[in-house]
Design a protein around this motif. Structure first.
Motif, PDB file in Angstrom:
ATOM      1  N   GLN A 138       1.586 -23.731 -19.606  1.00  0.00           N
ATOM      2  CA  GLN A 138       2.143 -23.300 -18.318  1.00  0.00           C
ATOM      3  C   GLN A 138       3.074 -24.394 -17.821  1.00  0.00           C
ATOM      4  O   GLN A 138       2.751 -25.585 -17.939  1.00  0.00           O
ATOM      5  N   GLN A 139       4.223 -23.999 -17.299  1.00  0.00           N
ATOM      6  CA  GLN A 139       5.150 -24.978 -16.747  1.00  0.00           C
ATOM      7  C   GLN A 139       5.691 -24.496 -15.408  1.00  0.00           C
ATOM      8  O   GLN A 139       6.426 -23.513 -15.346  1.00  0.00           O
ATOM      9  N   HIS A 140       5.324 -25.200 -14.325  1.00  0.00           N
ATOM     10  CA  HIS A 140       5.912 -24.913 -13.029  1.00  0.00           C
ATOM     11  C   HIS A 140       7.292 -25.561 -12.968  1.00  0.00           C
ATOM     12  O   HIS A 140       7.547 -26.571 -13.644  1.00  0.00           O
ATOM     13  N   ALA A 141       8.149 -24.974 -12.166  1.00  0.00           N
ATOM     14  CA  ALA A 141       9.534 -25.441 -12.072  1.00  0.00           C
ATOM     15  C   ALA A 141       9.577 -26.928 -11.746  1.00  0.00           C
ATOM     16  O   ALA A 141       8.943 -27.378 -10.790  1.00  0.00           O
ATOM     17  N   GLY A 142      10.309 -27.687 -12.545  1.00  0.00           N
ATOM     18  CA  GLY A 142      10.476 -29.107 -12.304  1.00  0.00           C
ATOM     19  C   GLY A 142       9.285 -29.962 -12.695  1.00  0.00           C
ATOM     20  O   GLY A 142       9.269 -31.163 -12.395  1.00  0.00           O
ATOM     21  N   GLU A 143       8.290 -29.364 -13.355  1.00  0.00           N
ATOM     22  CA  GLU A 143       7.103 -30.123 -13.733  1.00  0.00           C
ATOM     23  C   GLU A 143       6.897 -30.102 -15.244  1.00  0.00           C
ATOM     24  O   GLU A 143       7.585 -29.402 -15.982  1.00  0.00           O
ATOM     25  N   ALA A 144       5.926 -30.881 -15.701  1.00  0.00           N
ATOM     26  CA  ALA A 144       5.620 -30.944 -17.126  1.00  0.00           C
ATOM     27  C   ALA A 144       4.819 -29.721 -17.562  1.00  0.00           C
ATOM     28  O   ALA A 144       4.058 -29.155 -16.781  1.00  0.00           O
ATOM     29  N   VAL A 180       0.249 -38.998 -18.726  1.00  0.00           N
ATOM     30  CA  VAL A 180       1.374 -39.588 -19.437  1.00  0.00           C
ATOM     31  C   VAL A 180       2.431 -39.904 -18.374  1.00  0.00           C
ATOM     32  O   VAL A 180       2.801 -39.016 -17.595  1.00  0.00           O
ATOM     33  N   THR A 181       2.861 -41.143 -18.321  1.00  0.00           N
ATOM     34  CA  THR A 181       3.848 -41.518 -17.318  1.00  0.00           C
ATOM     35  C   THR A 181       5.194 -41.752 -17.978  1.00  0.00           C
ATOM     36  O   THR A 181       5.271 -42.208 -19.136  1.00  0.00           O
ATOM     37  N   GLN A 182       6.255 -41.442 -17.227  1.00  0.00           N
ATOM     38  CA  GLN A 182       7.613 -41.636 -17.725  1.00  0.00           C
ATOM     39  C   GLN A 182       8.453 -42.290 -16.642  1.00  0.00           C
ATOM     40  O   GLN A 182       8.341 -41.948 -15.462  1.00  0.00           O
ATOM     41  N   THR A 183       9.297 -43.208 -17.055  1.00  0.00           N
ATOM     42  CA  THR A 183      10.251 -43.835 -16.142  1.00  0.00           C
ATOM     43  C   THR A 183      11.601 -43.920 -16.820  1.00  0.00           C
ATOM     44  O   THR A 183      11.685 -44.080 -18.052  1.00  0.00           O
ATOM     45  N   LYS A 211      24.529 -47.905 -21.967  1.00  0.00           N
ATOM     46  CA  LYS A 211      23.304 -47.946 -22.782  1.00  0.00           C
ATOM     47  C   LYS A 211      22.127 -47.971 -21.815  1.00  0.00           C
ATOM     48  O   LYS A 211      22.084 -48.827 -20.926  1.00  0.00           O
ATOM     49  N   LYS A 212      21.202 -47.075 -22.026  1.00  0.00           N
ATOM     50  CA  LYS A 212      20.019 -47.029 -21.178  1.00  0.00           C
ATOM     51  C   LYS A 212      18.803 -46.697 -22.040  1.00  0.00           C
ATOM     52  O   LYS A 212      18.949 -46.267 -23.203  1.00  0.00           O
ATOM     53  N   SER A 213      17.620 -46.848 -21.461  1.00  0.00           N
ATOM     54  CA  SER A 213      16.385 -46.523 -22.182  1.00  0.00           C
ATOM     55  C   SER A 213      15.443 -45.726 -21.287  1.00  0.00           C
ATOM     56  O   SER A 213      15.335 -45.991 -20.092  1.00  0.00           O
ATOM     57  N   LEU A 214      14.778 -44.764 -21.903  1.00  0.00           N
ATOM     58  CA  LEU A 214      13.707 -44.018 -21.244  1.00  0.00           C
ATOM     59  C   LEU A 214      12.383 -44.563 -21.760  1.00  0.00           C
ATOM     60  O   LEU A 214      12.264 -44.909 -22.938  1.00  0.00           O
ATOM     61  N   LYS A 215      11.407 -44.626 -20.846  1.00  0.00           N
ATOM     62  CA  LYS A 215      10.120 -45.189 -21.239  1.00  0.00           C
ATOM     63  C   LYS A 215       8.997 -44.183 -20.999  1.00  0.00           C
ATOM     64  O   LYS A 215       9.042 -43.400 -20.050  1.00  0.00           O
ATOM     65  N   CYS A 216       7.985 -44.260 -21.849  1.00  0.00           N
ATOM     66  CA  CYS A 216       6.835 -43.370 -21.779  1.00  0.00           C
ATOM     67  C   CYS A 216       5.585 -44.185 -22.089  1.00  0.00           C
ATOM     68  O   CYS A 216       5.595 -45.042 -22.987  1.00  0.00           O
ATOM     69  N   PHE A 246       1.777 -33.703 -21.668  1.00  0.00           N
ATOM     70  CA  PHE A 246       3.168 -34.000 -21.348  1.00  0.00           C
ATOM     71  C   PHE A 246       3.289 -34.873 -20.110  1.00  0.00           C
ATOM     72  O   PHE A 246       2.503 -34.738 -19.162  1.00  0.00           O
ATOM     73  N   GLY A 247       4.287 -35.739 -20.134  1.00  0.00           N
ATOM     74  CA  GLY A 247       4.664 -36.469 -18.942  1.00  0.00           C
ATOM     75  C   GLY A 247       5.574 -35.621 -18.068  1.00  0.00           C
ATOM     76  O   GLY A 247       6.008 -34.538 -18.484  1.00  0.00           O
ATOM     77  N   PRO A 248       5.898 -36.102 -16.858  1.00  0.00           N
ATOM     78  CA  PRO A 248       6.708 -35.323 -15.912  1.00  0.00           C
ATOM     79  C   PRO A 248       8.184 -35.256 -16.286  1.00  0.00           C
ATOM     80  O   PRO A 248       8.923 -34.453 -15.730  1.00  0.00           O
TER      81      PRO A 248
END
Lengths: 111, 116
Positions: free
Chosen positions: A36-42, B4-7, B18-23, B107-109
């Motif tokens: 399930q995925q809500h808008a703008g969420e994971a 799971v966190t993402q920045t 040049k940039k980096s995504l982190k998890c 999954f992260g956000p």
């Protein structure tokens, strides 16, 4: 190649039951997930089927028929918060947890 | 802890940056993933790491460079991106796939990336 199809959009009424279908044609099938995925969420995990039959988890149930390449997600006693996208995803054998997602179904629950 | 966190949450970058995504995850998962998701489309797998080694690269252009420095961290290095690379980039983790046993991915956000 792989083909995983779902209806694009569905609308249902609060309190009702809705069935979201997923058909797939893929090589090396090793199970099917629903997210399930809500808008703008994971995406968040809902269910997993690897054998034929029905898996029930509270208001949500998922069914799989491997011979027909078919699955469905059944949502009972719909609530407004169930408005979201529902994604089926096929897992493949021989690879490290490779998931291929279907096209996704946007469900709108109305009063 | 099933998070799971993402920045960062949002990133705007020019085509020459040049940039980096982190998890990051602390669930003890040894499989980590990068997905790309365009608006109103499903997530598309980019890379899979298993035990800190790259096991799947879905023919992703070399301007995306993944890195897994340890079992908790996953980076995605970005260089010379194109505007069409603008999307939501999702990180996920799971227990490692075993024969006949599948594990759900957490999954992260996501990081919403805009390339200008």
């Amino acid at each position: 190649g792989q083909n995983i199809d779902q209806p694009t959009e569905m609308t249902a009424t609060e309190g009702a039951i809705v069935q979201i279908n997923c058909t797939y044609q893929t090589s090396g099938f090793n199970g099917l997930f629903w997210y399930q995925q809500h808008a703008g969420e994971a995406p968040t995990f809902l269910s997993y089927n690897v054998l034929d039959g029905l898996e029930e988890k509270g208001r949500f149930s998922s069914f799989l028929s491997r011979s027909k390449g078919y699955s469905y997600l059944l949502l009972k006693e719909l609530q407004m918060k169930d408005s979201a996208s529902y994604l089926c995803a096929v897992s493949h054998t021989g690879t490290a947890s490779k998931l291929t997602f279907g096209t996704g179904t946007r469900l709108q629950v109305t009063l | 802890d099933t998070e799971v966190t993402q920045t960062p949450k949002h990133l705007v970058m020019g085509m020459t940056n040049k940039k980096s995504l982190k998890c990051e995850q602390h669930m003890g998962h040894r499989a980590m993933y990068w997905y790309k998701q365009k608006a109103k489309k499903p997530p598309e797998l980019m890379f899979v790491y298993s035990y800190e080694k790259l096991s799947i690269n879905e023919s992703v252009p070399s301007r995306f460079s993944p890195e897994c420095p340890n079992s908790s961290l996953l980076n995605l290095h970005l260089h010379a991106l194109q505007p069409e690379d603008s999307a939501l980039y999702l990180c996920a983790s799971s227990q490692v796939f075993e024969t006949r046993i599948n594990y759900e991915q957490y999954f992260g956000p996501g990081t919403r990336l805009t390339v200008t």
